[in-house]
Design an enzyme around this catalytic site. Structure first.
Site, PDB file in Angstrom:
ATOM      1  N   ASN A   1       0.827  -1.374  -0.205  1.00 34.79           N
ATOM      2  CA  ASN A   1      -0.079   0.021   0.022  1.00 34.79           C
ATOM      3  C   ASN A   1       0.892   1.208  -0.012  1.00 34.79           C
ATOM      4  O   ASN A   1       1.967   1.312   0.758  1.00 34.79           O
ATOM      5  CB  ASN A   1      -0.786  -0.053   1.511  1.00 34.79           C
ATOM      6  CG  ASN A   1      -1.982   1.039   1.221  1.00 34.79           C
ATOM      7  OD1 ASN A   1      -2.572   1.070   0.544  1.00 34.79           O
ATOM      8  ND2 ASN A   1      -1.960   1.841   2.332  1.00 34.79           N
TER       9      ASN A   1
ATOM     10  N   HIS B   1      -4.900  10.103  -1.562  1.00 33.67           N
ATOM     11  CA  HIS B   1      -4.882  11.164  -0.966  1.00 33.67           C
ATOM     12  C   HIS B   1      -4.690  12.029  -1.965  1.00 33.67           C
ATOM     13  O   HIS B   1      -3.365  12.519  -2.177  1.00 33.67           O
ATOM     14  CB  HIS B   1      -4.164  11.091   0.067  1.00 33.67           C
ATOM     15  CG  HIS B   1      -4.169  10.181   1.202  1.00 33.67           C
ATOM     16  ND1 HIS B   1      -5.370  10.182   2.032  1.00 33.67           N
ATOM     17  CD2 HIS B   1      -3.505   9.205   1.766  1.00 33.67           C
ATOM     18  CE1 HIS B   1      -5.527   9.065   2.958  1.00 33.67           C
ATOM     19  NE2 HIS B   1      -4.291   8.666   2.614  1.00 33.67           N
TER      20      HIS B   1
ATOM     21  N   GLU C   1      -7.574   4.758   0.650  1.00 33.09           N
ATOM     22  CA  GLU C   1      -7.649   5.793   1.498  1.00 33.09           C
ATOM     23  C   GLU C   1      -8.319   6.745   0.855  1.00 33.09           C
ATOM     24  O   GLU C   1      -7.649   7.995   1.028  1.00 33.09           O
ATOM     25  CB  GLU C   1      -6.365   5.932   2.348  1.00 33.09           C
ATOM     26  CG  GLU C   1      -5.751   4.616   2.928  1.00 33.09           C
ATOM     27  CD  GLU C   1      -4.545   5.073   3.587  1.00 33.09           C
ATOM     28  OE1 GLU C   1      -3.961   6.155   3.981  1.00 33.09           O
ATOM     29  OE2 GLU C   1      -3.744   3.948   3.897  1.00 33.09           O
TER      30      GLU C   1
ATOM     31  N   ASP D   1      -9.448  10.482  -0.483  1.00 32.35           N
ATOM     32  CA  ASP D   1      -9.982  11.570  -0.028  1.00 32.35           C
ATOM     33  C   ASP D   1      -9.440  12.650  -1.011  1.00 32.35           C
ATOM     34  O   ASP D   1      -8.342  12.487  -1.728  1.00 32.35           O
ATOM     35  CB  ASP D   1      -9.520  11.942   1.428  1.00 32.35           C
ATOM     36  CG  ASP D   1      -8.123  12.070   2.063  1.00 32.35           C
ATOM     37  OD1 ASP D   1      -7.372  12.175   1.027  1.00 32.35           O
ATOM     38  OD2 ASP D   1      -7.890  11.817   3.096  1.00 32.35           O
TER      39      ASP D   1
HETATM   40  C1  XIL Z   1      -3.410   8.606   9.372  1.00 40.92           C
HETATM   41  C2  XIL Z   1      -4.630   8.860  10.317  1.00 40.92           C
HETATM   42  O1  XIL Z   1      -5.782   9.202   9.310  1.00 40.92           O
HETATM   43  C3  XIL Z   1      -4.427   9.784  11.378  1.00 40.92           C
HETATM   44  O2  XIL Z   1      -5.636   9.607  12.415  1.00 40.92           O
HETATM   45  C4  XIL Z   1      -2.941   9.562  12.163  1.00 40.92           C
HETATM   46  O3  XIL Z   1      -2.751  10.557  12.936  1.00 40.92           O
HETATM   47  C5  XIL Z   1      -1.932   9.447  11.139  1.00 40.92           C
HETATM   48  O4  XIL Z   1      -2.313   8.494  10.122  1.00 40.92           O
HETATM   49  N1  XIL Z   1      -1.241   6.879   5.014  1.00 40.92           N
HETATM   50  C6  XIL Z   1      -1.624   5.857   5.738  1.00 40.92           C
HETATM   51  C7  XIL Z   1      -2.715   5.923   6.973  1.00 40.92           C
HETATM   52  O5  XIL Z   1      -1.443   4.621   5.467  1.00 40.92           O
HETATM   53  O6  XIL Z   1      -2.348   5.112   7.892  1.00 40.92           O
HETATM   54  C8  XIL Z   1      -2.751   7.394   7.704  1.00 40.92           C
HETATM   55  O7  XIL Z   1      -3.483   7.562   8.396  1.00 40.92           O
HETATM   56  C9  XIL Z   1      -2.745   8.451   6.472  1.00 40.92           C
HETATM   57  C10 XIL Z   1      -1.621   8.293   5.225  1.00 40.92           C
END
Ligand code: XIL
Length: 299
Positions: free
Chosen positions: A169, A206, A235, A237
């Site tokens: 990932n 992201h 993930e 957003d």
């Molecule tokens: C983020 C969480 O959303 C937050 O609450 C935490 O403080 C930090 O981690 N990549 C990832 C996730 O794989 O685990 C991360 O999540 C965001 C970026």
């Protein structure tokens, strides 16, 4: 269909959400999460610092809170994450070399044993490549322990729970033209050629002004799938939550047979780790944003 999960299920996919255990007592949050999504990722609770706060002493209290909520509500669970440079407990941060590798193996075995047979996909390794044009591995204590730490993690994971799909990932790997994407592609191709057990690649997705969505994301997903792995948006957003961009991402997944599903990284904007970007599908009052309707229409 009237929910994201049910709409995704029409094509055999899931629509998932990152859940924070501390928010499950918020009824607006829990109601939306339960109604709309059929896959759950623990936002932080299955990470290394949460599950092995002291070496060899595992704690699944918060992780199980998320896991049990998900399963009791009929959802599948993505495990996140077993080997990562970030959110390591203090004891692991100070390890190196062979001691660190043994600790990583012990961590993978301990967490995967607890959830054996219960996790659809595990993010075995997270974020191992550097940003920018180098195409290099990210510097970390794990990387300094030897370039083969990633395949050690995957081989350990396969033995620990043969029923879970094992994923790599990462973020900033959605744009096919980026060096980081190409580096990840070379690694997965090499793993498949040499029989290192990898089943899937997670694209965090992201998207923001610095790393925006590009329509070549579909090419990226197709090219990875052609290597013989499943792909997933893990993930999602999007800064500003453009309905068009959300629909594009969904359509990219739907266009690729081996795309398993899409996970958004939180419920309401106020639940987001980047709340200032208002990047999610629900307003702070729980109402649906335009991006929600765009996603539902695309599914
Ligand atoms: C983020 C969480 O959303 C937050 O609450 C935490 O403080 C930090 O981690 N990549 C990832 C996730 O794989 O685990 C991360 O999540 C965001 C970026």
């Amino acid at each position: 269909e009237s929910t994201l999960g049910a709409a995704a299920a029409q094509s055999g996919r899931y629509f998932g959400v990152a859940v924070a255990s501390g928010r499950l007592g918020d009824s607006t949050y829990a109601t939306i999460a339960n109604r709309e999504f059929n896959s759950v990722t623990a936002e932080n609770e299955m990470k290394i610092d949460a599950t092995e706060p002291q070496r060899g002493q595992f704690n699944f209290t918060a992780a199980d809170r998320v896991y049990n909520w998900a399963v009791q509500n009929g959802k599948e669970v993505r495990g996140h994450t077993l080997a990562w440079h970030s959110q390591q407990p203090g004891w692991m941060q100070s390890l190196s070399g062979n001691d660190l590798r043994q600790a990583m193996v012990g961590h993978i075995n301990g967490v995967m044993a607890h959830y054996k047979g219960k996790i659809a996909q595990w993010d075995v390794v997270n974020e191992a490549f550097a940003d920018g044009s180098s195409g290099a591995r990210r510097d970390s204590n794990l990387q300094r322990s030897g370039n083969d730490w990633i395949e050690l993690a995957f081989r350990t994971a396969r033995a620990a729970d043969p029923s879970a799909k094992l994923c790599y990932n990462d973020y900033n790997v959605e744009n096919w033209t980026w060096a980081k994407t190409q580096a990840m592609y070379s690694m997965v191709r090499d793993f498949k050629q040499r029989g290192v057990p990898i089943d899937c690649v997670g694209f965090q997705s992201h998207f923001n002004s610095g790393s925006p969505y590009n329509s070549n994301f579909r090419t990226t997903l197709q090219n990875f799938a052609a290597l013989g792995v499943d792909v997933a948006v893990t993930e999602l957003d999007i800064q500003g939550a453009s309905p068009t961009t959300y629909a594009n991402v969904v359509n990219d997944c739907l266009a690729v047979e081996r795309c398993l599903g899409v996970t958004v990284w939180g419920v309401r904007d106020s639940d987001s780790w980047r709340s200032e970007h208002t990047p999610l599908l629900f307003n702070n009052d729980g109402s649906k944003k335009a991006a929600y309707n765009a996603v539902l229409d695309a599914l």
